[in-house]
Design a protein around this motif. Sequence first.
Motif, PDB file in Angstrom:
ATOM      1  N   ASN A  21       7.259  -6.838 -23.009  1.00 56.44           N
ATOM      2  CA  ASN A  21       7.584  -5.934 -21.916  1.00 56.44           C
ATOM      3  C   ASN A  21       7.698  -6.722 -20.611  1.00 56.44           C
ATOM      4  N   THR A  22       8.906  -7.150 -20.275  1.00 52.38           N
ATOM      5  CA  THR A  22       9.093  -7.973 -19.077  1.00 52.38           C
ATOM      6  C   THR A  22       8.928  -7.159 -17.801  1.00 52.38           C
ATOM      7  N   ALA A  23       9.048  -5.856 -17.864  1.00 49.72           N
ATOM      8  CA  ALA A  23       8.875  -5.006 -16.684  1.00 49.72           C
ATOM      9  C   ALA A  23       7.427  -5.015 -16.210  1.00 49.72           C
ATOM     10  N   ARG A  24       6.520  -5.403 -17.068  1.00 49.22           N
ATOM     11  CA  ARG A  24       5.099  -5.448 -16.698  1.00 49.22           C
ATOM     12  C   ARG A  24       4.859  -6.461 -15.579  1.00 49.22           C
ATOM     13  N   ILE A  25       5.642  -7.538 -15.552  1.00 50.02           N
ATOM     14  CA  ILE A  25       5.494  -8.547 -14.497  1.00 50.02           C
ATOM     15  C   ILE A  25       5.764  -7.914 -13.136  1.00 50.02           C
ATOM     16  N   THR A  26       6.827  -7.146 -13.029  1.00 49.63           N
ATOM     17  CA  THR A  26       7.172  -6.473 -11.773  1.00 49.63           C
ATOM     18  C   THR A  26       6.077  -5.493 -11.364  1.00 49.63           C
ATOM     19  N   THR A  27       5.568  -4.760 -12.323  1.00 52.12           N
ATOM     20  CA  THR A  27       4.512  -3.782 -12.038  1.00 52.12           C
ATOM     21  C   THR A  27       3.261  -4.467 -11.498  1.00 52.12           C
ATOM     22  N   VAL A  28       2.871  -5.546 -12.123  1.00 56.39           N
ATOM     23  CA  VAL A  28       1.661  -6.261 -11.694  1.00 56.39           C
ATOM     24  C   VAL A  28       1.877  -6.870 -10.308  1.00 56.39           C
ATOM     25  N   ARG A  29       3.059  -7.415 -10.047  1.00 62.31           N
ATOM     26  CA  ARG A  29       3.341  -7.988  -8.728  1.00 62.31           C
ATOM     27  C   ARG A  29       3.258  -6.922  -7.635  1.00 62.31           C
ATOM     28  N   LYS A  30       3.774  -5.736  -7.919  1.00 67.10           N
ATOM     29  CA  LYS A  30       3.707  -4.654  -6.942  1.00 67.10           C
ATOM     30  C   LYS A  30       2.276  -4.176  -6.748  1.00 67.10           C
ATOM     31  N   ASN A  31       1.492  -4.158  -7.818  1.00 71.07           N
ATOM     32  CA  ASN A  31       0.087  -3.767  -7.696  1.00 71.07           C
ATOM     33  C   ASN A  31      -0.683  -4.778  -6.856  1.00 71.07           C
ATOM     34  N   ILE A  32      -0.370  -6.056  -7.018  1.00 73.43           N
ATOM     35  CA  ILE A  32      -1.015  -7.089  -6.203  1.00 73.43           C
ATOM     36  C   ILE A  32      -0.694  -6.849  -4.734  1.00 73.43           C
ATOM     37  N   ALA A  33       0.552  -6.539  -4.442  1.00 75.18           N
ATOM     38  CA  ALA A  33       0.941  -6.269  -3.054  1.00 75.18           C
ATOM     39  C   ALA A  33       0.217  -5.040  -2.516  1.00 75.18           C
ATOM     40  N   ARG A  34       0.055  -4.020  -3.338  1.00 72.96           N
ATOM     41  CA  ARG A  34      -0.653  -2.815  -2.904  1.00 72.96           C
ATOM     42  C   ARG A  34      -2.115  -3.125  -2.591  1.00 72.96           C
ATOM     43  N   ILE A  35      -2.741  -3.917  -3.452  1.00 73.99           N
ATOM     44  CA  ILE A  35      -4.142  -4.279  -3.244  1.00 73.99           C
ATOM     45  C   ILE A  35      -4.287  -5.075  -1.954  1.00 73.99           C
ATOM     46  N   GLN A  36      -3.403  -6.026  -1.735  1.00 75.82           N
ATOM     47  CA  GLN A  36      -3.469  -6.838  -0.525  1.00 75.82           C
ATOM     48  C   GLN A  36      -3.248  -5.990   0.721  1.00 75.82           C
ATOM     49  N   THR A  37      -2.370  -5.017   0.635  1.00 81.08           N
ATOM     50  CA  THR A  37      -2.121  -4.128   1.773  1.00 81.08           C
ATOM     51  C   THR A  37      -3.368  -3.325   2.118  1.00 81.08           C
ATOM     52  N   VAL A  38      -4.017  -2.767   1.115  1.00 80.70           N
ATOM     53  CA  VAL A  38      -5.224  -1.978   1.350  1.00 80.70           C
ATOM     54  C   VAL A  38      -6.337  -2.869   1.895  1.00 80.70           C
ATOM     55  N   LEU A  39      -6.456  -4.085   1.381  1.00 80.05           N
ATOM     56  CA  LEU A  39      -7.457  -5.016   1.898  1.00 80.05           C
ATOM     57  C   LEU A  39      -7.215  -5.326   3.371  1.00 80.05           C
ATOM     58  N   THR A  40      -5.972  -5.553   3.724  1.00 84.35           N
ATOM     59  CA  THR A  40      -5.629  -5.825   5.126  1.00 84.35           C
ATOM     60  C   THR A  40      -5.950  -4.640   6.011  1.00 84.35           C
ATOM     61  N   GLN A  41      -5.630  -3.442   5.544  1.00 83.76           N
ATOM     62  CA  GLN A  41      -5.930  -2.243   6.317  1.00 83.76           C
ATOM     63  C   GLN A  41      -7.431  -2.091   6.540  1.00 83.76           C
ATOM     64  N   LYS A  42      -8.214  -2.361   5.492  1.00 86.58           N
ATOM     65  CA  LYS A  42      -9.670  -2.220   5.612  1.00 86.58           C
ATOM     66  C   LYS A  42     -10.252  -3.258   6.565  1.00 86.58           C
ATOM     67  N   THR A  43      -9.734  -4.466   6.560  1.00 84.63           N
ATOM     68  CA  THR A  43     -10.259  -5.492   7.465  1.00 84.63           C
ATOM     69  C   THR A  43      -9.882  -5.189   8.909  1.00 84.63           C
ATOM     70  N   LYS A  44      -8.717  -4.620   9.137  1.00 85.24           N
ATOM     71  CA  LYS A  44      -8.311  -4.272  10.508  1.00 85.24           C
ATOM     72  C   LYS A  44      -9.129  -3.094  11.031  1.00 85.24           C
ATOM     73  N   VAL A  45      -9.478  -2.172  10.187  1.00 80.14           N
ATOM     74  CA  VAL A  45     -10.301  -1.035  10.606  1.00 80.14           C
ATOM     75  C   VAL A  45     -11.719  -1.519  10.914  1.00 80.14           C
ATOM     76  N   ALA A  46     -12.203  -2.499  10.156  1.00 79.97           N
ATOM     77  CA  ALA A  46     -13.556  -2.998  10.360  1.00 79.97           C
ATOM     78  C   ALA A  46     -13.691  -3.759  11.678  1.00 79.97           C
ATOM     79  N   GLU A  47     -12.607  -4.299  12.178  1.00 82.97           N
ATOM     80  CA  GLU A  47     -12.668  -5.083  13.424  1.00 82.97           C
ATOM     81  C   GLU A  47     -12.747  -4.250  14.639  1.00 82.97           C
TER      82      GLU A  47
END
Length: 69
Positions: free
Chosen positions: A43-69
């Motif tokens: 299932n080669t589409a799984r690579i795209t899904t995982v890459r997008k999930n990584i981006a989502r996780i990084q986005t939420v992490l960035t949002q949480k660090t900016k709120v904490a500051e």
Amino acid sequence: MKNNTYVEELNKKDAKALAEELTSAKKELFNLRFQKATNQLDNTARITTVRKNIARIQTVLTQKTKVAE
């Protein structure tokens, strides 16, 4: 719809849990790329899904660090 629920789940987690999930997603992406290189990936589409999930996780992490500051 499925992505919205995933993002909501990410928002409920703390920064430590998000970092752990990011690490596991990156490991999964590495394994998927390795399988693709050796022609074992079905299932080669799984690579795209995982890459997008990584981006989502990084986005939420960035949002949480900016709120904490």
